[in-house]
Design an enzyme around this catalytic site. Structure first.
Site, PDB file in Angstrom:
ATOM      1  N   HIS A  20      71.513  52.300   5.024  1.00 17.57           N
ATOM      2  CA  HIS A  20      70.737  52.904   6.121  1.00 17.57           C
ATOM      3  C   HIS A  20      69.325  53.211   5.614  1.00 17.57           C
ATOM      4  O   HIS A  20      69.149  53.576   4.443  1.00 17.57           O
ATOM      5  CB  HIS A  20      71.421  54.180   6.615  1.00 17.57           C
ATOM      6  N   ASN A  64      76.393  57.284  14.433  1.00 20.31           N
ATOM      7  CA  ASN A  64      76.070  57.767  13.093  1.00 20.31           C
ATOM      8  C   ASN A  64      75.658  59.233  13.226  1.00 20.31           C
ATOM      9  O   ASN A  64      74.558  59.531  13.681  1.00 20.31           O
ATOM     10  CB  ASN A  64      74.924  56.907  12.527  1.00 20.31           C
ATOM     11  N   TRP A  65      76.547  60.134  12.843  1.00 21.33           N
ATOM     12  CA  TRP A  65      76.286  61.565  13.046  1.00 21.33           C
ATOM     13  C   TRP A  65      75.357  62.142  11.984  1.00 21.33           C
ATOM     14  O   TRP A  65      74.947  63.298  12.083  1.00 21.33           O
ATOM     15  CB  TRP A  65      77.613  62.342  13.078  1.00 21.33           C
ATOM     16  N   LYS A  66      75.082  61.357  10.965  1.00 22.25           N
ATOM     17  CA  LYS A  66      74.178  61.783   9.872  1.00 22.25           C
ATOM     18  C   LYS A  66      74.649  63.123   9.279  1.00 22.25           C
ATOM     19  O   LYS A  66      75.840  63.392   9.251  1.00 22.25           O
ATOM     20  CB  LYS A  66      72.729  61.834  10.371  1.00 22.25           C
ATOM     21  N   SER A  89      66.770  54.740  18.431  1.00 24.28           N
ATOM     22  CA  SER A  89      66.488  55.369  19.721  1.00 24.28           C
ATOM     23  C   SER A  89      67.253  54.756  20.892  1.00 24.28           C
ATOM     24  O   SER A  89      66.747  54.700  22.010  1.00 24.28           O
ATOM     25  CB  SER A  89      64.976  55.374  20.001  1.00 24.28           C
ATOM     26  N   GLY A  96      65.056  57.620  15.465  1.00 27.67           N
ATOM     27  CA  GLY A  96      64.798  59.035  15.716  1.00 27.67           C
ATOM     28  C   GLY A  96      63.430  59.328  16.299  1.00 27.67           C
ATOM     29  O   GLY A  96      62.997  60.480  16.312  1.00 27.67           O
ATOM     30  N   GLY A 149      72.201  57.068  16.620  1.00 28.26           N
ATOM     31  CA  GLY A 149      72.095  58.342  15.925  1.00 28.26           C
ATOM     32  C   GLY A 149      72.105  59.486  16.920  1.00 28.26           C
ATOM     33  O   GLY A 149      73.157  59.935  17.382  1.00 28.26           O
ATOM     34  N   GLY A 150      70.921  59.956  17.296  1.00 31.29           N
ATOM     35  CA  GLY A 150      70.765  61.126  18.164  1.00 31.29           C
ATOM     36  C   GLY A 150      71.672  61.152  19.380  1.00 31.29           C
ATOM     37  O   GLY A 150      72.345  62.156  19.658  1.00 31.29           O
ATOM     38  N   GLU A 179      67.819  47.815  12.356  1.00 33.72           N
ATOM     39  CA  GLU A 179      67.258  49.104  12.764  1.00 33.72           C
ATOM     40  C   GLU A 179      65.810  49.195  12.308  1.00 33.72           C
ATOM     41  O   GLU A 179      65.540  49.558  11.151  1.00 33.72           O
ATOM     42  CB  GLU A 179      68.045  50.245  12.112  1.00 33.72           C
ATOM     43  N   GLU A 213      67.487  55.674   5.895  1.00 34.69           N
ATOM     44  CA  GLU A 213      67.325  57.014   5.297  1.00 34.69           C
ATOM     45  C   GLU A 213      67.872  57.036   3.865  1.00 34.69           C
ATOM     46  O   GLU A 213      67.341  57.740   3.003  1.00 34.69           O
ATOM     47  CB  GLU A 213      68.023  58.060   6.191  1.00 34.69           C
TER      48      GLU A 213
HETATM   49  P1  PGA Z   1      68.586  57.190  16.384  1.00 36.04           P
HETATM   50  O1  PGA Z   1      69.192  56.798  14.937  1.00 36.04           O
HETATM   51  O2  PGA Z   1      69.542  56.600  17.413  1.00 36.04           O
HETATM   52  O3  PGA Z   1      68.582  58.679  16.407  1.00 36.04           O
HETATM   53  O4  PGA Z   1      67.246  56.583  16.469  1.00 36.04           O
HETATM   54  C1  PGA Z   1      69.762  55.532  14.690  1.00 36.04           C
HETATM   55  C2  PGA Z   1      70.235  55.449  13.266  1.00 36.04           C
HETATM   56  O5  PGA Z   1      69.605  56.043  12.375  1.00 36.04           O
HETATM   57  O6  PGA Z   1      71.245  54.787  12.972  1.00 36.04           O
END
Ligand code: PGA
Length: 251
Positions: A95, A9-11, A210, A171, A231-232, A165, A97
């Site tokens: 998600h 997930n590149w956000k 994470s 994050g 994500g990251g 999640e 967010e």
């Molecule tokens: P993260 O994000 O791996 O940076 O914790 C995961 C996500 O939001 O899907």
């Protein structure tokens, strides 16, 4: 055996050129996958370009969100058909967010999941408790509510992927322990069994929060963890590829 998934997930990161470069590096680093799928979710503006790059590779395209109407006067929104048009096979829905900053409700999530299925997109439905909810001991009631509401009025779930999640792990570098994650994954699978019977055994439940190449090995050893939403660590080819390779070796 469930086919594992690693989804990046590149956000709201990477312009078109950066997205193309990242997709190319991932494509070059992937050889034959045993029994898995690699998914990338670039921002909307890079979907088409990344789709062109990954054509003919084992990587599939996902969007990070969508609206639940086919078309119309919805300024700023993206229709499911538009995503299909760019080559998307998957779409991330709900998600944390989106839920937190854009107020996507359980009802919105349900409408989006239904719509995605109707047009032939596979939804990756995100659920998870906040830190405060975990401390209060209401993780199961929160996650249970999110899962049940997301699936309200849906009778076929074969094409749905669930991503657990925990919000406190996203994050933050504070990954859930494999036991913590497995406990919730099993809880989710039990709900799916109750609602849909045997097919629940075929549904992929991903862990997200994470995830790195260093911690995925332990997580993927758990019975009900079928991959990761990353994500990251999905923004650097090496980090993402090491997650893929670890899972590929273990499954
Ligand atoms: P993260 O994000 O791996 O940076 O914790 C995961 C996500 O939001 O899907």
């Amino acid at each position: 055996m469930r086919k594992w998934i690693v989804a990046g997930n590149w956000k709201m990161q990477n312009n078109i050129a950066e997205s193309i470069a990242l997709a190319k590096s991932i494509k070059e680093g992937i050889t034959n996958l045993n029994n898995g799928e690699v998914v990338v979710a670039p921002p909307f503006t890079a979907l088409y370009s990344v789709g062109e790059i990954i054509k003919g590779s084992p990587i599939v395209l996902a969007a990070q969100n969508m609206y639940y109407e086919d078309k119309g006067a919805f300024t700023g929104e993206i229709a499911p058909g538009m995503l299909k048009d760019t080559g998307c096979a998957y779409v991330i829905i709900g998600h944390s967010e989106r839920r937190k900053y854009f107020h996507d409700s359980d009802e919105d999530v349900n409408l989006k999941v239904k719509k995605a299925l109707a047009v032939g997109l596979k939804p990756i439905v995100c659920v998870g408790e906040t830190d405060e909810e975990r401390v209060k001991g209401v993780t199961q009631s929160v996650v249970g509510r999110q899962v049940r509401k997301a699936l309200n009025d849906i009778d076929k779930i074969d094409n749905i992927v669930i991503a657990y999640e925990p919000v406190w792990a996203i994050g933050t570098g504070k990954v859930a322990t494999s036991m913590q994650a497995q406990e919730v994954h099993k809880f989710i699978r039990d709900i799916l069994k109750e609602l849909y019977g045997a097919v629940a055994g075929d549904i992929r439940i991903l862990y997200g929060g994470s995830v790195t190449g260093d911690n995925i090995g332990e997580l993927i050893d758990m019975e009900d963890i079928d991959g990761a939403l990353v994500g990251g660590a999905s923004l650097k080819p090496d980090g993402f590829l090491s997650i893929i390779k670890t899972i590929d070796k273990k499954r």
